[in-house]
Design a protein around this motif. Structure first.
Motif, PDB file in Angstrom:
ATOM      1  N   GLU A 190      -9.581 -13.506  -9.722  1.00 40.06           N
ATOM      2  CA  GLU A 190      -9.005 -13.753  -8.395  1.00 40.06           C
ATOM      3  C   GLU A 190      -8.028 -12.657  -8.006  1.00 40.06           C
ATOM      4  OE1 GLU A 190      -8.288 -18.311  -7.598  1.00 40.06           O
ATOM      5  OE2 GLU A 190      -7.870 -17.870  -9.704  1.00 40.06           O
ATOM      6  N   ALA A 191      -7.320 -12.109  -9.004  1.00 43.97           N
ATOM      7  CA  ALA A 191      -6.313 -11.093  -8.711  1.00 43.97           C
ATOM      8  C   ALA A 191      -6.934  -9.743  -8.357  1.00 43.97           C
ATOM      9  CB  ALA A 191      -5.385 -10.924  -9.908  1.00 43.97           C
ATOM     10  N   ALA A 192      -8.120  -9.457  -8.901  1.00 42.73           N
ATOM     11  CA  ALA A 192      -8.709  -8.119  -8.750  1.00 42.73           C
ATOM     12  C   ALA A 192      -8.864  -7.683  -7.290  1.00 42.73           C
ATOM     13  CB  ALA A 192     -10.038  -8.055  -9.490  1.00 42.73           C
ATOM     14  N   PRO A 193      -9.443  -8.499  -6.401  1.00 43.90           N
ATOM     15  CA  PRO A 193      -9.564  -8.028  -5.005  1.00 43.90           C
ATOM     16  C   PRO A 193      -8.225  -7.869  -4.305  1.00 43.90           C
ATOM     17  CG  PRO A 193     -10.306 -10.305  -5.221  1.00 43.90           C
ATOM     18  CD  PRO A 193     -10.112  -9.787  -6.600  1.00 43.90           C
ATOM     19  N   LEU A 194      -7.222  -8.659  -4.723  1.00 40.04           N
ATOM     20  CA  LEU A 194      -5.896  -8.515  -4.134  1.00 40.04           C
ATOM     21  C   LEU A 194      -5.270  -7.187  -4.545  1.00 40.04           C
ATOM     22  CD1 LEU A 194      -4.520 -12.120  -4.768  1.00 40.04           C
ATOM     23  CD2 LEU A 194      -5.770 -11.251  -2.771  1.00 40.04           C
ATOM     24  N   VAL A 195      -5.417  -6.842  -5.817  1.00 42.78           N
ATOM     25  CA  VAL A 195      -4.890  -5.564  -6.295  1.00 42.78           C
ATOM     26  C   VAL A 195      -5.626  -4.409  -5.626  1.00 42.78           C
ATOM     27  CG1 VAL A 195      -4.736  -4.069  -8.324  1.00 42.78           C
ATOM     28  CG2 VAL A 195      -3.999  -6.454  -8.466  1.00 42.78           C
ATOM     29  N   SER A 196      -6.914  -4.590  -5.379  1.00 42.88           N
ATOM     30  CA  SER A 196      -7.672  -3.556  -4.672  1.00 42.88           C
ATOM     31  C   SER A 196      -7.072  -3.301  -3.282  1.00 42.88           C
ATOM     32  CB  SER A 196      -9.139  -3.976  -4.550  1.00 42.88           C
ATOM     33  OG  SER A 196      -9.889  -2.985  -3.894  1.00 42.88           O
ATOM     34  N   LYS A 197      -6.671  -4.367  -2.595  1.00 42.74           N
ATOM     35  CA  LYS A 197      -6.021  -4.201  -1.284  1.00 42.74           C
ATOM     36  C   LYS A 197      -4.664  -3.503  -1.430  1.00 42.74           C
ATOM     37  CE  LYS A 197      -8.078  -8.325   0.854  1.00 42.74           C
ATOM     38  NZ  LYS A 197      -7.782  -9.670   1.447  1.00 42.74           N
ATOM     39  N   LEU A 198      -3.910  -3.896  -2.458  1.00 48.83           N
ATOM     40  CA  LEU A 198      -2.599  -3.286  -2.661  1.00 48.83           C
ATOM     41  C   LEU A 198      -2.719  -1.801  -2.999  1.00 48.83           C
ATOM     42  CD1 LEU A 198      -0.743  -6.069  -4.716  1.00 48.83           C
ATOM     43  CD2 LEU A 198      -0.657  -5.642  -2.252  1.00 48.83           C
ATOM     44  N   SER A 199      -3.832  -1.425  -3.603  1.00 47.13           N
ATOM     45  CA  SER A 199      -4.045  -0.020  -3.970  1.00 47.13           C
ATOM     46  C   SER A 199      -4.135   0.894  -2.756  1.00 47.13           C
ATOM     47  CB  SER A 199      -5.315   0.117  -4.808  1.00 47.13           C
ATOM     48  OG  SER A 199      -5.190  -0.570  -6.029  1.00 47.13           O
ATOM     49  N   GLU A 200      -4.379   0.312  -1.601  1.00 41.59           N
ATOM     50  CA  GLU A 200      -4.511   1.111  -0.379  1.00 41.59           C
ATOM     51  C   GLU A 200      -3.178   1.383   0.298  1.00 41.59           C
ATOM     52  OE1 GLU A 200      -7.299  -0.931   2.086  1.00 41.59           O
ATOM     53  OE2 GLU A 200      -8.907  -0.892   0.564  1.00 41.59           O
ATOM     54  N   ILE A 201      -2.113   0.792  -0.229  1.00 47.53           N
ATOM     55  CA  ILE A 201      -0.783   1.003   0.372  1.00 47.53           C
ATOM     56  C   ILE A 201      -0.336   2.442   0.130  1.00 47.53           C
ATOM     57  CG2 ILE A 201       1.659   0.382   0.195  1.00 47.53           C
ATOM     58  CD1 ILE A 201       0.757  -2.472  -0.495  1.00 47.53           C
ATOM     59  N   ASP A 202       0.129   3.077   1.178  1.00 46.37           N
ATOM     60  CA  ASP A 202       0.587   4.472   1.108  1.00 46.37           C
ATOM     61  C   ASP A 202       2.071   4.519   1.476  1.00 46.37           C
ATOM     62  OD1 ASP A 202       0.548   7.223   0.880  1.00 46.37           O
ATOM     63  OD2 ASP A 202      -0.096   7.526   2.950  1.00 46.37           O
ATOM     64  N   ILE A 203       2.899   5.005   0.541  1.00 46.80           N
ATOM     65  CA  ILE A 203       4.346   5.089   0.765  1.00 46.80           C
ATOM     66  C   ILE A 203       4.754   6.556   0.779  1.00 46.80           C
ATOM     67  CG2 ILE A 203       6.629   4.456  -0.115  1.00 46.80           C
ATOM     68  CD1 ILE A 203       4.940   2.104   0.904  1.00 46.80           C
ATOM     69  N   GLU A 204       5.446   6.947   1.822  1.00 43.48           N
ATOM     70  CA  GLU A 204       5.835   8.350   1.980  1.00 43.48           C
ATOM     71  C   GLU A 204       6.706   8.810   0.811  1.00 43.48           C
ATOM     72  OE1 GLU A 204       8.160  11.239   5.214  1.00 43.48           O
ATOM     73  OE2 GLU A 204       7.899   9.083   5.608  1.00 43.48           O
ATOM     74  N   GLY A 205       6.382   9.969   0.267  1.00 41.59           N
ATOM     75  CA  GLY A 205       7.202  10.605  -0.747  1.00 41.59           C
ATOM     76  C   GLY A 205       6.839  10.270  -2.175  1.00 41.59           C
ATOM     77  N   VAL A 206       5.964   9.278  -2.372  1.00 38.84           N
ATOM     78  CA  VAL A 206       5.593   8.900  -3.733  1.00 38.84           C
ATOM     79  C   VAL A 206       4.095   8.608  -3.797  1.00 38.84           C
ATOM     80  CG1 VAL A 206       7.849   7.958  -4.371  1.00 38.84           C
ATOM     81  CG2 VAL A 206       6.132   6.456  -3.329  1.00 38.84           C
ATOM     82  N   GLU A 207       3.587   8.678  -5.012  1.00 39.89           N
ATOM     83  CA  GLU A 207       2.236   8.209  -5.293  1.00 39.89           C
ATOM     84  C   GLU A 207       2.352   6.864  -5.986  1.00 39.89           C
ATOM     85  OE1 GLU A 207      -1.271   9.086  -8.572  1.00 39.89           O
ATOM     86  OE2 GLU A 207       0.172  10.672  -8.078  1.00 39.89           O
ATOM     87  N   ALA A 208       1.605   5.873  -5.534  1.00 34.86           N
ATOM     88  CA  ALA A 208       1.641   4.537  -6.120  1.00 34.86           C
ATOM     89  C   ALA A 208       0.320   4.241  -6.811  1.00 34.86           C
ATOM     90  CB  ALA A 208       1.916   3.486  -5.056  1.00 34.86           C
ATOM     91  N   GLU A 209       0.402   3.701  -8.018  1.00 33.88           N
ATOM     92  CA  GLU A 209      -0.782   3.238  -8.739  1.00 33.88           C
ATOM     93  C   GLU A 209      -0.548   1.797  -9.140  1.00 33.88           C
ATOM     94  OE1 GLU A 209      -3.595   4.173 -12.673  1.00 33.88           O
ATOM     95  OE2 GLU A 209      -1.718   5.270 -12.367  1.00 33.88           O
TER      96      GLU A 209
END
Length: 403
Positions: A133-152
């Protein structure tokens, strides 16, 4: 207290094998005064036999009266002073699922949570949603782009995920956003020193974006973050003790703490204690030290399930002959901390310890593995970090100190 440099100096080779079996959250409390703890209520004929053949005691993970987290409690069992070697849960969780955390990266452990219409937490674990259940939610969160940093971000297990921010100027002295209780709103990521303000701001931007992404979810419609940390570059366990060490654990955090100290993490199919013991059998000839971690004892304690925790201890006891058939020279059975079902949380209570080493142990006359018996056992009450030197000595792996 254990001295890592002394261990490094005194270590010597020997044809012996050591097993550290951790029943996470083993220590408990009686429901009623004078009644049994979960361990004492469990029917454990195999552990009781080992208790009669070995010696008992209690460990204190961090200090008397201090309730430990799982990270420092495990470091102590590996012989590291948990007050000196401070490793955040974020790094442990991320390392345990194969994420790379370099010096200067900041990692955090995330929980999906359930929020009510006012934004307050009603379930800190989002109904314990599954990893699937968590996997598709994390997939959506992976698309978040924050200025100045790389997020994984990656799924860790069930409702847990790991988040790493990478970029210049990031420091990890940041307070957790989990208030550790329901009916309160998640806290902001708050810098604990001036150098960490930029990183805290970046995490808050990520959290705000995550809330927007998740707002329409029925269970996991919010997140909390804790254990902000970076790679601490610890002294390595194999170098200190001269041991070829293996870790067998299901949950990422425990795989992570083993990996950070330099143990080989064994991959295996399944997640039950029987499958963990089978993984030890399959790799027995390749290692001389095995850290085997069993999680569910702790989970049942946190759920307040006294009978379930006792029954699970019984199920591990039933499987012990499979582990003993490998003929370890030294076996220590303990927990990283206490998790009484009565409290539904970690606690400061000393942790039961059983040390079995047929060739060298002094029996103490106790005949059952339980808190009452451990409190009067021959080892007494000792800092958890002193267990490693004891196991090394009983395995014939420490030279004499001095002339």
């Amino acid at each position: 207290m254990a001295n890592l440099e002394l261990m490094r100096t005194l270590k010597r080779e020997a044809e012996t094998q050591i097993v550290l079996l951790i029943l996470d959250g083993l220590g408990g409390l009686a429901v009623e005064p004078g009644g049994p703890t979960e361990l004492e209520a469990a029917n454990t004929p195999n552990l009781d036999r080992l208790a009669s053949e070995g010696t008992l005691g209690q460990t204190v993970p961090v200090g008397r009266g201090i309730t430990p987290g799982s990270g420092p409690a495990h470091l102590a069992l590996f012989g590291y002073d948990p007050l000196h070697f401070d490793v955040g849960r974020g790094v442990l969780e991320a390392s345990g699922i194969g994420m790379r955390v370099d010096k200067g990266d900041v990692a955090a452990r995330g929980n999906f949570v359930t929020l009510n219409a006012n934004g307050a937490i009603v379930d800190r674990r989002a109904g314990r949603i599954s990893s699937e259940e968590a996997a598709p939610l994390v997939s959506k969160l992976s698309e978040i782009d924050i200025e100045g940093v790389e997020a994984e971000v990656r799924v860790a297990r069930e409702y847990r995920f790991s988040l790493i921010l990478r970029g210049d100027g990031l420091e990890a002295e940041i307070a957790d956003t989990d208030p550790l209780r329901t009916d309160e709103k998640p806290l902001p990521a708050r810098a604990l020193d001036a150098g960490s303000k930029y990183a805290a701001d970046r995490f808050n931007a990520w959290i705000a974006a995550a809330q927007r992404v998740l707002k329409d979810e029925s269970k996991a419609n919010g997140v909390t973050l804790r254990g902000f940390s970076t790679n601490p570059a610890l002294p390595q366990f194999p170098d200190i003790y001269g041991l070829n060490a293996a870790a067998i654990a299901v949950y990422p955090m425990y795989r992570g703490v083993a990996q950070i100290v330099g143990m080989d993490v064994i991959e295996f199919a399944g997640e039950t204690p029987a499958e963990e013991f089978e993984a030890a059998r399959a790799n027995w000839s390749q290692f001389d030290y095995f850290f085997i971690h069993i999680k569910k004892v702790d989970s049942l304690g946190e759920d307040g399930d006294f009978e379930g925790k006792a029954a699970y201890i019984e199920s591990v006891d039933h499987l012990l002959p499979d582990l003993l058939s490998l003929e370890p020279d030294v076996l220590a059975v303990t927990g990283d901390h206490s998790t009484p079902a009565r409290l539904r949380s970690h606690s400061w209570h000393p942790v039961p310890l059983l040390l079995w080493a047929p060739a060298t142990v002094r029996r103490d006359g106790e005949s059952k593995f339980g808190e009452l018996f451990c409190a009067r056992g021959g080892l007494g009450t000792l800092p958890a970090e002193e267990l490693m030197p004891l196991m090394m000595a009983h395995a014939g792996r420490l030279a004499k100190y001095g002339a």
